[in-house]
Write a protein that holds these residues in place. Structure first.
Motif, PDB file in Angstrom:
ATOM      1  N   LEU A  60      33.219  36.018  42.598  1.00  0.00           N
ATOM      2  CA  LEU A  60      32.282  37.102  42.875  1.00  0.00           C
ATOM      3  C   LEU A  60      32.841  38.080  43.894  1.00  0.00           C
ATOM      4  N   GLY A  61      34.110  37.908  44.231  1.00  0.00           N
ATOM      5  CA  GLY A  61      34.747  38.814  45.174  1.00  0.00           C
ATOM      6  C   GLY A  61      34.728  38.270  46.589  1.00  0.00           C
ATOM      7  N   SER A  62      35.108  39.116  47.521  1.00  0.00           N
ATOM      8  CA  SER A  62      35.151  38.712  48.921  1.00  0.00           C
ATOM      9  C   SER A  62      33.730  38.556  49.459  1.00  0.00           C
ATOM     10  N   PRO A  63      33.537  37.746  50.494  1.00  0.00           N
ATOM     11  CA  PRO A  63      32.189  37.558  51.046  1.00  0.00           C
ATOM     12  C   PRO A  63      31.510  38.872  51.430  1.00  0.00           C
ATOM     13  N   ILE A  68      27.525  43.829  46.425  1.00  0.00           N
ATOM     14  CA  ILE A  68      27.882  44.975  45.590  1.00  0.00           C
ATOM     15  C   ILE A  68      28.072  44.536  44.143  1.00  0.00           C
ATOM     16  N   ARG A  69      28.679  43.378  43.950  1.00  0.00           N
ATOM     17  CA  ARG A  69      29.060  42.934  42.606  1.00  0.00           C
ATOM     18  C   ARG A  69      27.896  42.324  41.832  1.00  0.00           C
ATOM     19  N   VAL A  70      26.942  41.718  42.532  1.00  0.00           N
ATOM     20  CA  VAL A  70      25.863  41.041  41.802  1.00  0.00           C
ATOM     21  C   VAL A  70      24.570  41.856  41.732  1.00  0.00           C
ATOM     22  N   ARG A  71      24.400  42.851  42.595  1.00  0.00           N
ATOM     23  CA  ARG A  71      23.114  43.553  42.659  1.00  0.00           C
ATOM     24  C   ARG A  71      22.732  44.147  41.307  1.00  0.00           C
ATOM     25  N   GLY A 135      42.736  37.596  43.177  1.00  0.00           N
ATOM     26  CA  GLY A 135      41.594  37.670  44.075  1.00  0.00           C
ATOM     27  C   GLY A 135      40.740  36.422  44.086  1.00  0.00           C
ATOM     28  N   SER A 136      40.924  35.546  43.081  1.00  0.00           N
ATOM     29  CA  SER A 136      40.149  34.312  42.994  1.00  0.00           C
ATOM     30  C   SER A 136      40.831  33.140  43.686  1.00  0.00           C
ATOM     31  N   ALA A 137      42.003  33.365  44.301  1.00  0.00           N
ATOM     32  CA  ALA A 137      42.838  32.276  44.790  1.00  0.00           C
ATOM     33  C   ALA A 137      42.108  31.365  45.781  1.00  0.00           C
ATOM     34  N   ARG A 138      41.259  31.943  46.612  1.00  0.00           N
ATOM     35  CA  ARG A 138      40.621  31.152  47.668  1.00  0.00           C
ATOM     36  C   ARG A 138      39.683  30.086  47.124  1.00  0.00           C
ATOM     37  N   HIS A 139      39.276  30.217  45.858  1.00  0.00           N
ATOM     38  CA  HIS A 139      38.372  29.233  45.279  1.00  0.00           C
ATOM     39  C   HIS A 139      39.091  27.955  44.837  1.00  0.00           C
ATOM     40  N   LEU A 312      36.087  47.721  42.331  1.00  0.00           N
ATOM     41  CA  LEU A 312      36.992  47.956  43.456  1.00  0.00           C
ATOM     42  C   LEU A 312      36.626  47.132  44.693  1.00  0.00           C
ATOM     43  N   GLU A 313      35.516  46.391  44.606  1.00  0.00           N
ATOM     44  CA  GLU A 313      35.030  45.595  45.741  1.00  0.00           C
ATOM     45  C   GLU A 313      34.950  46.439  47.013  1.00  0.00           C
ATOM     46  N   THR A 314      34.471  47.655  46.846  1.00  0.00           N
ATOM     47  CA  THR A 314      34.344  48.604  47.945  1.00  0.00           C
ATOM     48  C   THR A 314      33.092  49.439  47.681  1.00  0.00           C
TER      49      THR A 314
END
Length: 437
Positions: A60-63, A68-71, A135-139, A312-314
């Motif tokens: 779902l992107g960065s914390p 922004i991504r789910v709204r 971008g998903s690496a942290r999971h 863009l997660e921005t």
């Protein structure tokens, strides 16, 4: 009679809220249940499509950007497309189903076993859309995030390992002779031992070899490293390029050169250009849509800004529309390609309003300025692509039945009458149908 081409559908929302944000949501389909996807898959098979590619991102992107991504459900939620695939196979007989897979998300042995199982269950109709989303690496671990090219190196090692496991049963290993009561010859099973930079595992694989070829490998990406990966590995390349003769031929030449460099034939890779057409009932309707998009109001700009913010997660919606876009807002994790699509040809000094307006504006198919037009006009474009040697197209949209029928109802009969779209499948699964022409 025109040259036949291959057709696919890119399920742009992935296994997510189909129809969200559109009036068609009131058909009351439940996106978490298989029925809506099965109905759409049957429609594509009736239409003669080769495959459906199911987009996915496990993150779902960065914390800081999750809201922004789910709204508005642009970036999630999404369920696992690999687990949706069996329901689509059950509903169809010929359609290839291509879930998106991420080499960072599962180990080669587990992946090889799961994919082999689905390949057999489906009658050899599985494909794999291999993406290198970093971008998903942290999971998946606390290891440092890989850069762009290193992620492709990992994907190549992952896929090489999977293929080695698939081929760990030599010819003649499977006997299945009731008369002698011998099922397999264990001396013809190779003890794979892989110790690489990213993975370590042993074989052989405890799944049967394939009778009609491996799962088809699909890949996106236009970077030099991405094209190199496609040249070495892919059966289908998802292409994004301006649909003008020079750019289409140049892109195809790059993919073909990459294949030749890896010892493969150009025809081993089917290149499908991704297009999201707006099919209208008349030329007048098409011209009305294009004219209306020329001067979008702020509400339309905010809507496209929401989607771009997710990609863009921005958060672009919080910025002043009339000031230039500060590129330092985008973190290192944001795709350079996504940023470039926003910037376009306007450059960094243009105000955000200009960038968003350019994204909202539509163009007509008949003058090749966009993809709004009648089914006949769109068929003309597909026919022209075929004259340039094109292999096929990948139509783009969600999997809501309203979306599919709005796009395909008039188009399919026209394409078939022109000899562009198949009427029949061949036996042997997805690979066989990709090789049919």
């Amino acid at each position: 009679m025109s040259r036949p081409q291959h057709f696919g559908w890119f399920l742009a929302r992935g296994f997510g809220p189909q129809g969200w944000g559109y009036p068609s949501l009131d058909w009351d389909y439940d996106w978490t249940r298989p029925e809506i996807y099965q109905e759409a898959a049957r429609t594509l098979e009736q239409a003669g499509f080769d495959l459906v590619i199911i987009e996915d991102s496990p993150s779902l992107g960065s914390p800081e950007t999750i809201d922004i991504r789910v709204r508005h459900a642009f970036g999630g939620p999404k369920h696992d497309p690999l687990l949706l695939a069996p329901y689509l196979f059950q509903a169809t007989r010929h359609l290839g189903v291509v879930p998106t897979v991420n080499p960072a998300a599962s180990l080669p042995f587990t992946s090889a076993r799961q994919f082999a199982t689905l390949q057999h269950l489906s009658g050899h109709r599985l494909g794999l859309n291999v993406v290198t989303d970093t971008g998903s690496a942290r999971h998946f671990s606390d290891a440092p995030q890989l850069d762009h090219d290193a992620a492709y190196d990992r994907a190549e090692e992952w896929l090489d390992g999977i293929r080695a496991l698939w081929h760990s049963w030599d010819d003649g290993a499977l006997i299945a002779d009731r008369g002698t009561d011998v099922y397999a010859d264990g001396t013809k099973l190779r003890p794979i031992r892989h110790r690489g930079e990213h993975f370590a595992f042993d074989g052989p694989l405890n799944a049967l070899p394939f009778t009609d070829g491996e799962p088809a490998i699909v890949s996106p990406g236009g970077s030099g490293r991405g094209l190199g990966f496609a040249g070495a590995n892919s059966d289908v390349q998802l292409a994004l390029a301006p649909l003008h003769e020079a750019s289409v031929r140049a892109y195809r030449a790059k993919v073909h050169d990459a294949a030749i460099e890896k010892g493969r034939r150009p025809e081993d890779i089917k290149i499908l250009f991704a297009i999201q057409p707006v099919i209208t009932s008349s030329v007048e309707e098409a011209e009305r849509i294009v004219a209306a998009s020329a001067h979008p109001d702020d509400a339309a700009l905010v809507q496209i800004a929401r989607k771009q913010s997710s990609d863009l997660e921005t958060d672009l919606t919080s910025l002043d529309l009339d000031k230039p876009l500060d590129l330092s807002l985008f973190g290192a994790h944001v795709s350079r390609g996504s940023i470039q699509r926003l910037i376009g040809d306007l450059g960094e000094d243009a105000p955000l309003r200009a960038h968003l307006t350019a994204l909202v504006r539509a163009g007509r198919i008949d003058d090749r300025s966009g993809f709004v037009g009648t089914a006949e006009e769109f068929a003309d474009l597909i026919e022209e692509l075929g004259e340039w040697g094109n292999d096929g197209v990948l139509l783009w949209g969600d999997f809501h039945p309203v979306t599919l029928h709005r796009t395909l109802d008039e188009l399919v009969p026209i394409l078939r009458r022109r000899g562009i779209l198949r009427r029949e499948y061949v036996e042997g699964g997805l690979q066989a149908n990709l090789r049919a022409f």
